[in-house]
Design a protein around this motif. Sequence first.
Motif, mmCIF file in Angstrom:
data_model
loop_
_atom_site.group_PDB
_atom_site.id
_atom_site.type_symbol
_atom_site.label_atom_id
_atom_site.label_comp_id
_atom_site.label_asym_id
_atom_site.label_seq_id
_atom_site.Cartn_x
_atom_site.Cartn_y
_atom_site.Cartn_z
ATOM 1 N N MET A 86 0.832 -1.206 0.000
ATOM 2 C CA MET A 86 0.000 0.000 0.000
ATOM 3 C C MET A 86 0.866 1.256 0.000
ATOM 4 S SD MET A 86 -3.333 -0.877 2.334
ATOM 5 C CE MET A 86 -3.963 0.781 2.071
ATOM 6 N N VAL A 87 1.965 1.240 0.752
ATOM 7 C CA VAL A 87 2.881 2.383 0.753
ATOM 8 C C VAL A 87 3.499 2.565 -0.635
ATOM 9 C CG1 VAL A 87 5.101 3.213 1.634
ATOM 10 C CG2 VAL A 87 3.387 2.314 3.215
ATOM 11 N N ARG A 88 3.847 1.446 -1.284
ATOM 12 C CA ARG A 88 4.409 1.529 -2.642
ATOM 13 C C ARG A 88 3.397 2.163 -3.605
ATOM 14 N NH1 ARG A 88 5.709 -3.337 -3.212
ATOM 15 N NH2 ARG A 88 7.949 -3.175 -2.859
ATOM 16 N N GLY A 94 1.455 9.375 -5.744
ATOM 17 C CA GLY A 94 1.605 10.708 -5.172
ATOM 18 C C GLY A 94 0.596 11.016 -4.091
ATOM 19 N N ALA A 95 -0.074 9.999 -3.571
ATOM 20 C CA ALA A 95 -1.082 10.195 -2.522
ATOM 21 C C ALA A 95 -0.697 9.380 -1.285
ATOM 22 C CB ALA A 95 -2.463 9.781 -3.024
ATOM 23 N N LEU A 96 0.564 9.515 -0.871
ATOM 24 C CA LEU A 96 1.052 8.725 0.260
ATOM 25 C C LEU A 96 0.301 9.044 1.541
ATOM 26 C CD1 LEU A 96 3.093 6.682 1.323
ATOM 27 C CD2 LEU A 96 4.704 8.569 1.668
ATOM 28 N N ASP A 97 -0.049 10.312 1.753
ATOM 29 C CA ASP A 97 -0.757 10.670 2.990
ATOM 30 C C ASP A 97 -2.129 10.010 3.055
ATOM 31 O OD1 ASP A 97 -1.473 12.216 0.781
ATOM 32 O OD2 ASP A 97 -2.257 13.836 2.040
ATOM 33 N N THR A 230 -9.486 -2.088 0.891
ATOM 34 C CA THR A 230 -8.443 -1.105 1.193
ATOM 35 C C THR A 230 -7.378 -1.075 0.104
ATOM 36 O OG1 THR A 230 -8.795 -1.505 3.559
ATOM 37 C CG2 THR A 230 -6.779 -0.377 2.930
ATOM 38 N N LEU A 231 -6.985 -2.246 -0.384
ATOM 39 C CA LEU A 231 -5.963 -2.313 -1.426
ATOM 40 C C LEU A 231 -6.449 -1.690 -2.728
ATOM 41 C CD1 LEU A 231 -4.661 -5.931 -0.766
ATOM 42 C CD2 LEU A 231 -3.369 -3.821 -0.413
ATOM 43 N N LEU A 232 -7.671 -2.036 -3.128
ATOM 44 C CA LEU A 232 -8.210 -1.492 -4.377
ATOM 45 C C LEU A 232 -8.398 0.018 -4.272
ATOM 46 C CD1 LEU A 232 -10.851 -4.252 -5.256
ATOM 47 C CD2 LEU A 232 -8.612 -3.894 -6.306
ATOM 48 N N SER A 233 -8.812 0.506 -3.101
ATOM 49 C CA SER A 233 -9.002 1.947 -2.910
ATOM 50 C C SER A 233 -7.675 2.691 -2.999
ATOM 51 C CB SER A 233 -9.658 2.221 -1.551
ATOM 52 O OG SER A 233 -10.928 1.616 -1.477
ATOM 53 N N SER A 234 -6.577 1.984 -2.712
ATOM 54 C CA SER A 234 -5.257 2.611 -2.740
ATOM 55 C C SER A 234 -4.621 2.557 -4.123
ATOM 56 C CB SER A 234 -4.340 1.924 -1.720
ATOM 57 O OG SER A 234 -4.900 2.016 -0.426
#
Length: 331
Positions: A86-88, A94-97, A230-234
């Motif tokens: 998810m961090v990757r 560009g939406a790490l936050d 959560t993964l798909l949303s990221s």
Amino acid sequence: RLQVNVGQLFEHITPQDLALMTRQLSTLVGAGLPLVECLGALIEQIDNARVKRTLSQVREQVVEGRAFAEALRDHPRVFSDLYVNMVRAGEASGALDVVLLRLAEYTESAARLRSKVKTAMTYPILMATAGGTIMIFLLAFVVPKVTRIFAETKAALPLMTVVLLAISNFLAQYWWVLVCGAIAAVIAVRVSVRTPAGRLRYDGYVLRFPYFGKLVKKVALARFSRTLSTLLSSGIPLLASLDIVKNVVNNAMLSVAIENARNSIREGQSIAPPLRKSGLFPPLVLHMVAVGEKSGELEEMLSRAADAYDSEVEASVAAMTSILEPVMILI
């Protein structure tokens, strides 16, 4: 040095610590600060020694030019594959936050569910352990002394009393056989589940166990739905998300079903049919997935399914604990 190393063995990072750290980092990154400065500020605020030491190592690697996700991957005991991927995705988009905030919410939600299940099961487990210990003590040490009274009367004893005395005599003379047998059984099961085939059989038995199997399945389905959402949303692709999710459900039977679904999707199928074919996913999940695929809101549908299963798990645990108490009293 030995004292430091021994002390580090007892250091632990709880899901609450990880969620708090992730939420704070999300706030700092969202404020527009460089990542290295965010990590430095976070290290100064954290009290947990292991988290502070881990983040210091991550910060050093980021300063040397490594990607944040790759630096996290070097600490698998703290940051799971889900967290790293998810961090990757956050770094790439560009939406790490935003991704860090979702990670914090996911970690907090999973920790709350796990805490509720543990809290609800603590009392029944404690009562069963205490009750079983007392019964064994009475049968092995107290009843044999009372047996002398029956022997002196030389009267015919009821069948239940004869059975009780036989059990007592066996426990008094062969208690070590039961202890050794229990230890051997535990070791055999632990060795067996370390093999893929043994783990598959064990998880299959767990899912078929009366009532408890349904509860385990609901917990796994809630984790599957929440994690995939959560993964798909990221922004992580579906195939990559399923590859991560299959290792999160913590059940080999469901992992095989998810892997088969992933292979079918790679060949051009939608996600719902292969999941239905496995026979392990209930109509609620299948319906939510099918509707989400058609409407383009798969993440939202999965999140709703996760909420529904979280509620069902809480209700099931409450019902099970209320049933266990009178059953233990009867026993």
